[in-house]
Design a protein around this motif. Structure first.
Motif, PDB file in Angstrom:
ATOM      1  N   LEU A 195      36.091  43.740  44.104  1.00  0.00           N
ATOM      2  CA  LEU A 195      35.059  44.947  43.677  1.00  0.00           C
ATOM      3  C   LEU A 195      34.048  44.635  43.663  1.00  0.00           C
ATOM      4  O   LEU A 195      32.856  45.855  44.360  1.00  0.00           O
ATOM      5  CB  LEU A 195      35.748  45.445  42.178  1.00  0.00           C
ATOM      6  N   GLU A 196      33.147  43.345  43.522  1.00  0.00           N
ATOM      7  CA  GLU A 196      31.962  43.300  43.667  1.00  0.00           C
ATOM      8  C   GLU A 196      31.686  43.286  45.212  1.00  0.00           C
ATOM      9  O   GLU A 196      30.033  43.709  45.841  1.00  0.00           O
ATOM     10  CB  GLU A 196      31.079  41.838  43.090  1.00  0.00           C
ATOM     11  N   ASP A 197      32.233  42.115  46.172  1.00  0.00           N
ATOM     12  CA  ASP A 197      32.114  42.239  47.126  1.00  0.00           C
ATOM     13  C   ASP A 197      31.963  43.643  48.346  1.00  0.00           C
ATOM     14  O   ASP A 197      31.214  43.772  49.111  1.00  0.00           O
ATOM     15  CB  ASP A 197      32.758  41.140  47.986  1.00  0.00           C
ATOM     16  N   LYS A 242      43.470  33.784  37.419  1.00  0.00           N
ATOM     17  CA  LYS A 242      42.871  34.051  38.650  1.00  0.00           C
ATOM     18  C   LYS A 242      42.955  35.275  38.919  1.00  0.00           C
ATOM     19  O   LYS A 242      42.196  35.883  39.924  1.00  0.00           O
ATOM     20  CB  LYS A 242      43.906  32.812  39.627  1.00  0.00           C
ATOM     21  N   ALA A 243      43.920  35.771  38.557  1.00  0.00           N
ATOM     22  CA  ALA A 243      43.617  37.445  39.274  1.00  0.00           C
ATOM     23  C   ALA A 243      43.507  37.805  38.895  1.00  0.00           C
ATOM     24  O   ALA A 243      42.685  38.651  39.761  1.00  0.00           O
ATOM     25  CB  ALA A 243      45.239  37.678  39.332  1.00  0.00           C
ATOM     26  N   TYR A 244      42.376  37.841  37.121  1.00  0.00           N
ATOM     27  CA  TYR A 244      41.488  38.992  36.625  1.00  0.00           C
ATOM     28  C   TYR A 244      39.772  38.276  38.025  1.00  0.00           C
ATOM     29  O   TYR A 244      39.443  39.447  38.081  1.00  0.00           O
ATOM     30  CB  TYR A 244      41.341  38.741  35.303  1.00  0.00           C
ATOM     31  N   LEU A 245      39.731  37.193  38.011  1.00  0.00           N
ATOM     32  CA  LEU A 245      38.638  36.881  38.463  1.00  0.00           C
ATOM     33  C   LEU A 245      38.822  37.386  40.664  1.00  0.00           C
ATOM     34  O   LEU A 245      37.675  37.527  40.341  1.00  0.00           O
ATOM     35  CB  LEU A 245      38.564  35.328  38.306  1.00  0.00           C
ATOM     36  N   LEU A 246      39.757  37.006  40.628  1.00  0.00           N
ATOM     37  CA  LEU A 246      40.137  37.565  42.019  1.00  0.00           C
ATOM     38  C   LEU A 246      39.542  39.137  42.465  1.00  0.00           C
ATOM     39  O   LEU A 246      39.003  40.112  43.074  1.00  0.00           O
ATOM     40  CB  LEU A 246      41.080  37.199  42.742  1.00  0.00           C
ATOM     41  N   LEU A 247      40.176  39.958  41.242  1.00  0.00           N
ATOM     42  CA  LEU A 247      40.060  41.026  41.541  1.00  0.00           C
ATOM     43  C   LEU A 247      38.411  41.643  41.324  1.00  0.00           C
ATOM     44  O   LEU A 247      37.939  42.941  41.819  1.00  0.00           O
ATOM     45  CB  LEU A 247      40.926  42.587  40.425  1.00  0.00           C
ATOM     46  N   THR A 290      34.735  51.103  43.333  1.00  0.00           N
ATOM     47  CA  THR A 290      35.377  51.404  42.183  1.00  0.00           C
ATOM     48  C   THR A 290      36.844  51.515  41.388  1.00  0.00           C
ATOM     49  O   THR A 290      37.318  52.049  42.991  1.00  0.00           O
ATOM     50  CB  THR A 290      34.245  52.283  41.500  1.00  0.00           C
ATOM     51  N   ALA A 291      37.863  51.264  40.428  1.00  0.00           N
ATOM     52  CA  ALA A 291      38.694  51.751  41.218  1.00  0.00           C
ATOM     53  C   ALA A 291      39.373  52.551  40.127  1.00  0.00           C
ATOM     54  O   ALA A 291      38.843  52.478  39.125  1.00  0.00           O
ATOM     55  CB  ALA A 291      39.920  50.609  40.998  1.00  0.00           C
ATOM     56  N   ARG A 298      45.046  59.584  30.302  1.00  0.00           N
ATOM     57  CA  ARG A 298      43.551  59.505  30.340  1.00  0.00           C
ATOM     58  C   ARG A 298      43.669  58.935  31.914  1.00  0.00           C
ATOM     59  O   ARG A 298      44.041  57.516  32.741  1.00  0.00           O
ATOM     60  CB  ARG A 298      42.388  58.706  29.557  1.00  0.00           C
ATOM     61  N   LEU A 299      42.795  59.651  32.945  1.00  0.00           N
ATOM     62  CA  LEU A 299      41.565  59.271  34.212  1.00  0.00           C
ATOM     63  C   LEU A 299      40.624  58.162  33.629  1.00  0.00           C
ATOM     64  O   LEU A 299      39.976  58.728  32.562  1.00  0.00           O
ATOM     65  CB  LEU A 299      42.040  60.538  34.543  1.00  0.00           C
ATOM     66  N   ALA A 300      40.322  57.315  34.149  1.00  0.00           N
ATOM     67  CA  ALA A 300      39.789  56.842  34.168  1.00  0.00           C
ATOM     68  C   ALA A 300      39.247  55.528  35.458  1.00  0.00           C
ATOM     69  O   ALA A 300      39.534  55.719  36.615  1.00  0.00           O
ATOM     70  CB  ALA A 300      40.028  55.286  33.189  1.00  0.00           C
ATOM     71  N   ILE A 301      37.782  55.213  35.920  1.00  0.00           N
ATOM     72  CA  ILE A 301      37.412  54.211  36.143  1.00  0.00           C
ATOM     73  C   ILE A 301      37.048  52.837  35.978  1.00  0.00           C
ATOM     74  O   ILE A 301      37.455  52.113  34.620  1.00  0.00           O
ATOM     75  CB  ILE A 301      35.930  54.037  37.015  1.00  0.00           C
ATOM     76  N   LEU A 302      38.073  51.582  36.935  1.00  0.00           N
ATOM     77  CA  LEU A 302      37.668  50.272  36.894  1.00  0.00           C
ATOM     78  C   LEU A 302      36.768  49.771  37.407  1.00  0.00           C
ATOM     79  O   LEU A 302      36.454  49.828  38.567  1.00  0.00           O
ATOM     80  CB  LEU A 302      39.258  49.241  36.398  1.00  0.00           C
ATOM     81  N   ARG A 303      35.815  49.016  36.685  1.00  0.00           N
ATOM     82  CA  ARG A 303      34.484  48.333  37.363  1.00  0.00           C
ATOM     83  C   ARG A 303      33.857  47.116  36.822  1.00  0.00           C
ATOM     84  O   ARG A 303      35.036  46.731  35.886  1.00  0.00           O
ATOM     85  CB  ARG A 303      33.513  49.283  37.497  1.00  0.00           C
ATOM     86  N   VAL A 304      32.746  46.193  37.177  1.00  0.00           N
ATOM     87  CA  VAL A 304      32.283  45.283  37.293  1.00  0.00           C
ATOM     88  C   VAL A 304      31.575  45.420  36.270  1.00  0.00           C
ATOM     89  O   VAL A 304      30.825  45.939  36.283  1.00  0.00           O
ATOM     90  CB  VAL A 304      32.396  44.088  38.030  1.00  0.00           C
ATOM     91  N   CYS A 305      31.574  44.284  34.709  1.00  0.00           N
ATOM     92  CA  CYS A 305      30.597  44.540  33.919  1.00  0.00           C
ATOM     93  C   CYS A 305      29.606  43.159  33.958  1.00  0.00           C
ATOM     94  O   CYS A 305      30.281  43.122  32.889  1.00  0.00           O
ATOM     95  CB  CYS A 305      30.699  45.708  33.005  1.00  0.00           C
ATOM     96  N   GLY A 306      28.966  42.561  34.642  1.00  0.00           N
ATOM     97  CA  GLY A 306      28.478  41.361  34.348  1.00  0.00           C
ATOM     98  C   GLY A 306      29.932  40.399  34.930  1.00  0.00           C
ATOM     99  O   GLY A 306      29.970  40.583  36.020  1.00  0.00           O
ATOM    100  N   LYS A 307      30.140  40.006  33.829  1.00  0.00           N
ATOM    101  CA  LYS A 307      30.963  39.165  34.262  1.00  0.00           C
ATOM    102  C   LYS A 307      32.920  39.320  33.983  1.00  0.00           C
ATOM    103  O   LYS A 307      33.671  38.743  34.324  1.00  0.00           O
ATOM    104  CB  LYS A 307      31.009  37.188  33.877  1.00  0.00           C
ATOM    105  N   VAL A 308      32.672  40.397  33.269  1.00  0.00           N
ATOM    106  CA  VAL A 308      34.202  41.596  32.869  1.00  0.00           C
ATOM    107  C   VAL A 308      34.493  42.311  33.657  1.00  0.00           C
ATOM    108  O   VAL A 308      33.075  43.025  34.535  1.00  0.00           O
ATOM    109  CB  VAL A 308      33.744  41.348  30.947  1.00  0.00           C
TER     110      VAL A 308
END
Length: 297
Positions: free
Chosen positions: A128-130, A119-124, A134-135, A146-156
């Motif tokens: 991010l979509e709404d 649930k926490a994964y889906l909530l995050l 981008t994190a 490393r520095l990175a971005i966390l974003r939505v790609c389709g359903k993952v």
């Protein structure tokens, strides 16, 4: 796929267990070097230029050389460094999607939820979509932080590692500061040319022609060996084309480009592309997303 990292996305008191998978792979045909005379494999050897002997991999260490001084660094030296072994993907910031410059992006990875109740994964993902955010995260891969971005790609959810700010070169090319005057007509014609090429981007339409032809060549050589006629198998398609002259009139070049694009757009294939039914990778008609809000990052 095999997970290369296991940990958690951590921000505030939220903890999202995930596994990390490489999101891309190389499609190039794999080859190795051989001796043309007898087909024997060529093996690389590490030879010391001081003593001339072949050095085994375990005896090779790294060194820093600034021209005046050389510092040899052993495996013990690297192990002594305070490497971050944190198994958390630490969220540092949430930023607007359009603030991520593509020049900073490096490798891409997918994140799989590992919790029994994701649930926490889906909530995050939904948040991010709404919020069109981008994190910015920090992750340790193979002892390197490393520095990175966390974003939505389709359903993952996915992360893309970033280059550090000091790795982007500063440039000041003379041409970009030119005061050349652009007329209103040139700008209008240029916009028409852009519009004539405008479509929704569907990566599946495009092929790597070089790799396709290379596989065709390998198959043909397996079938016919040295009797293969290369000129017949791969005719030069450009040899009958007349060379074009230097472009002098920019407006005329734009006008001809627009006319050519409009006349050839229907019923013809672009080089490196294949025909499709006009549907996107999600199976929806491309026209259905023309009014959708574009997201970057």
């Amino acid at each position: 796929m095999r997970a290369i990292w296991t940990g958690s996305i951590a921000f505030g008191l939220v903890n999202v267990p995930v596994k990390l998978y490489s999101a891309t792979e190389n499609h190039d045909v794999s080859m190795h070097q051989v001796h043309e005379k007898d087909g024997g494999r060529i093996r690389n050897q590490h030879r010391c230029q001081e003593c001339g002997k072949v050095v085994e991999f375990d005896d090779i260490v790294k060194a820093y050389d600034d021209g005046d001084n050389r510092v040899i660094l052993t495996k013990d030296d690297f192990e002594a460094l305070p490497a971050d072994e944190n198994d958390d993907l630490e969220v540092l910031q949430f930023v607007p999607n359009d603030q991520i410059d593509p020049i900073m992006l490096e490798k891409s990875y997918f994140l799989e939820p590992t919790s029994k109740t994701p649930k926490a994964y889906l909530l995050l993902r939904q948040t991010l979509e709404d919020t069109d955010r981008t994190a910015i995260v920090k992750i340790t891969l193979r002892t390197r932080t490393r520095l990175a971005i966390l974003r939505v790609c389709g359903k993952v959810l996915m992360i893309q590692t970033l280059r550090w700010a000091d790795e982007i070169r500063d440039v000041d090319f003379k041409g970009v500061n030119s005061q050349a005057k652009i007329s209103k007509k040139e700008l209008e014609m240029s916009a028409k040319l852009v519009e004539s090429y405008s479509e929704d981007f569907t990566p599946e339409e495009f092929n790597d022609d070089y790799q396709d032809e290379l596989r065709k060549l390998i198959d043909a050589k397996i079938d016919k060996g040295e009797t293969l006629d290369l000129e017949k198998a791969f005719p030069d398609e450009d040899e009958n084309e007349e060379p074009s002259g230097d472009v002098i009139d920019l407006m005329e070049a734009l006008r001809k480009s627009v006319d050519t694009s409009r006349s050839s757009k229907k019923g013809s294939n672009r080089s490196g592309a294949k025909k499709t039914s006009g549907k996107t990778s999600s199976g929806k008609s491309s026209s259905s997303k023309s009014g959708a809000k574009k997201k970057t990052g």
